[in-house]
Design an enzyme around this catalytic site. Sequence first.
Site, PDB file in Angstrom:
ATOM      1  CG  ASP A 270     119.321  11.035  47.475  1.00  0.00           C
ATOM      2  OD1 ASP A 270     118.600  11.943  47.003  1.00  0.00           O
ATOM      3  OD2 ASP A 270     120.170  11.258  48.351  1.00  0.00           O
TER       4      ASP A 270
HETATM    5  C1  BGC Z   1     119.769  14.636  48.549  1.00  0.00           C
HETATM    6  C2  BGC Z   1     118.497  14.282  49.272  1.00  0.00           C
HETATM    7  C3  BGC Z   1     117.370  15.152  48.793  1.00  0.00           C
HETATM    8  C4  BGC Z   1     117.231  14.986  47.293  1.00  0.00           C
HETATM    9  C5  BGC Z   1     116.078  15.752  46.698  1.00  0.00           C
HETATM   10  C6  BGC Z   1     119.579  14.693  47.062  1.00  0.00           C
HETATM   11  O1  BGC Z   1     120.704  15.237  46.433  1.00  0.00           O
HETATM   12  O2  BGC Z   1     120.762  13.698  48.890  1.00  0.00           O
HETATM   13  O3  BGC Z   1     118.684  14.423  50.666  1.00  0.00           O
HETATM   14  O4  BGC Z   1     116.186  14.829  49.465  1.00  0.00           O
HETATM   15  O5  BGC Z   1     118.430  15.409  46.690  1.00  0.00           O
HETATM   16  O6  BGC Z   1     116.309  17.087  46.650  1.00  0.00           O
END
Ligand code: BGC
Length: 720
Positions: A270
């Site tokens: 993530d």
């Molecule tokens: C979130 C994810 C997301 C990623 C990319 C993160 O902060 O937890 O769900 O896909 O950012 O934007």
Amino acid sequence: MERFSNMKQVDLVALFNEMTLDEKIGQLVQLTPDFFEQGGEITGPVKEWELDSEQLSRVGSILGTQKASQVYNIQKEYLEQSRLKIPLLFMADIIHGYETIFPIPLAMASSFDEAIIKEAARLSAHEGTNAGIHVTFSPNADYVKDARWGRVMETNGEDPILSAALTRAFIEGYQGTDLAKDKNSLAACVKHFIGYGAAQAGRDYNTVDISDIEMYQNYLPAFKAAIDAGVKLVMTSFNTIQGIPVSGNKRVIQKTLRQDLNFEGVLISDWASIAELVPHGVAKDGYESAELAFDAGVDIDMMSDSYLSHLNLIVNAENLDKLNESVLRVLNLKNALGLFEDPYRGLEKDSLDKKTIDGLRDSTRKIAERSIVLLKNDGILPLKNGQNVGLIGPKATSQDILGAWSWMGQNDKAISLADGLASKSINLSTLDFSENENITDEYIEKAKKLAKELDIVIIAVGEKSDESGEGSSLVNIELSRKQDRLIQEISKINAKTIVIVFSGRPLALSNINEEARAIIQAWFPGSEGGNALANILMGDANPQAKLPMSFPRSVGQLPNTYAQMSTGRPKKNDNKNEKYISQYLDELNTPLYPFGHGLSYSEFTLEHITLSKETMTRAEAITVGADLKNISHIKGSTVVQLYLQDVVAQVTRPMRELKKWSVETVNAKDEKEIEFIITEEDLAYVHSDLTQRADVGEFKLYLGFDSQSAMYIGSIHLTD
Ligand code: BGC
């Protein structure tokens, strides 16, 4: 792992063999477009991270572009500069639509209908690929039971089996049947692996500590369904599992994900979750965080410089195979998407940013109608033509109805409730409410004056889009005091109030439950929300959605789920005055509105319930049959739900768990036969050795229209 899927084997093997260590590492790094734009000029975080333009020329993927022309230009410039010309992958969060916004996933889950989810995913993929995106960071398969956690809005709710079915539908919708051929399909990335929804006290990014049995029983099924459906990517979660953050947790990645779930695709971190191993306190610095994540088996480092700056010092003769495996997975994904044949994946230079999709808005409206839940109705709804209706409250004219994951959606293109009702045959008096204002005393006075003169008053209340979603945890999930007061005061003046609640999470609505004659849960209904709500209010669409997450009476009940486990001191109706049982002294155990609840303008009954037999062996099945009757004068749809309890098991089991459901439509004064087939698989559960199997014995069955009122219909027995 299959070395290279799809064709072009020879070319890819040759390409792979030509790659230097740095070029391989580049494939495992993902950055945002601001590193690449402005003619390659280095700005902002690049400086901080001390990346040079040569390193950037090797990066394998980008997240968060906004337009086809942007994707086209970045890809073109990149390919011109890159030695081996391996196309960039473009990923983005297309969670419930790209520019045209569908209801939030928790709302769409209220349809209990895979076909609805599949349609939304297919159309979102179409719009997203028109903008040049290749991969979406969706679906969210997190298991949840705490509405304080703002991210419940992007999940399928609290039931693992329902969530598994809907997760599968998302993937089928996004990925279609052939990613290389169908340029309007997207590769899907299921997230967040694993346990993210169990953040302690509902506080986002907080510690998670769940047992293995809980993980295998409740958290894994939706991920398993995604992997079985061929999902291309999995994203690690921010949280810890058994004390180790997932992005550095070898056991959970190698054993649970790769071995037990048999996942062969790309594992991406993530956002900065590899770098966050440092503040988590399990790595000393960027080098150690890269080492931990690489050793654990994370393929792509999203938005940190851990891999880019340190992996070249970490890779050696002993772990080179591991690096190669990760790189092959990424190249395989690019190949599966057809990028080596066409790095622009169908984008044409002359028609960038211009494409529209027929029927898209209609579909978002229809899906919103299928997502809106009628929580309460004493007969006041639907509205009648010619009625004098007032519309008040902060959400009455608001276009902030898209929800938190609609970064490309534009509020000014959303249909507000007032706009939706404007075309209906009622005499509508709307009290305008300008955005971001608080409810003032003056507003309440004006509303009271209006309410006096009208047949019915609709009060539209709830959250702003950014009050749920990522980083939006709450300790108080009731309506704000001002909104509460507005409802109380208006109800005193006009006894016919209808409350419409916009929110990304179940709210605790006990305070207003008595006053409101009808309550509609609108969620964040998306671009066509106002039209969908107007259709529901007027009866042009008959509500049929059911709650995929219980609505608590009080925040103090959280975390909660309808699937309460057996306890040694259960609360039963006949032990009302006992003290030492599992209960609260100041509140009931039950939710205000249970999982599976949702009303319709039609009325249904279940009659002639039959079980084909009472005993089955492992190879046999039992059929539950019933006549579903629509005893009203209106054609309508509902969701028939079958729950089960394993009476004696080797571990404690829920007193009810949803096993089957069916979305059914019945004409007025008509009936139809429905059936559910129960097999050994439906009786299986996770044992303490983490294997899934069924034990012989008795199982109680419950059938009905929600998790609480479903009635006992008999027991079945499994024998060897
Ligand atoms: C979130 C994810 C997301 C990623 C990319 C993160 O902060 O937890 O769900 O896909 O950012 O934007």
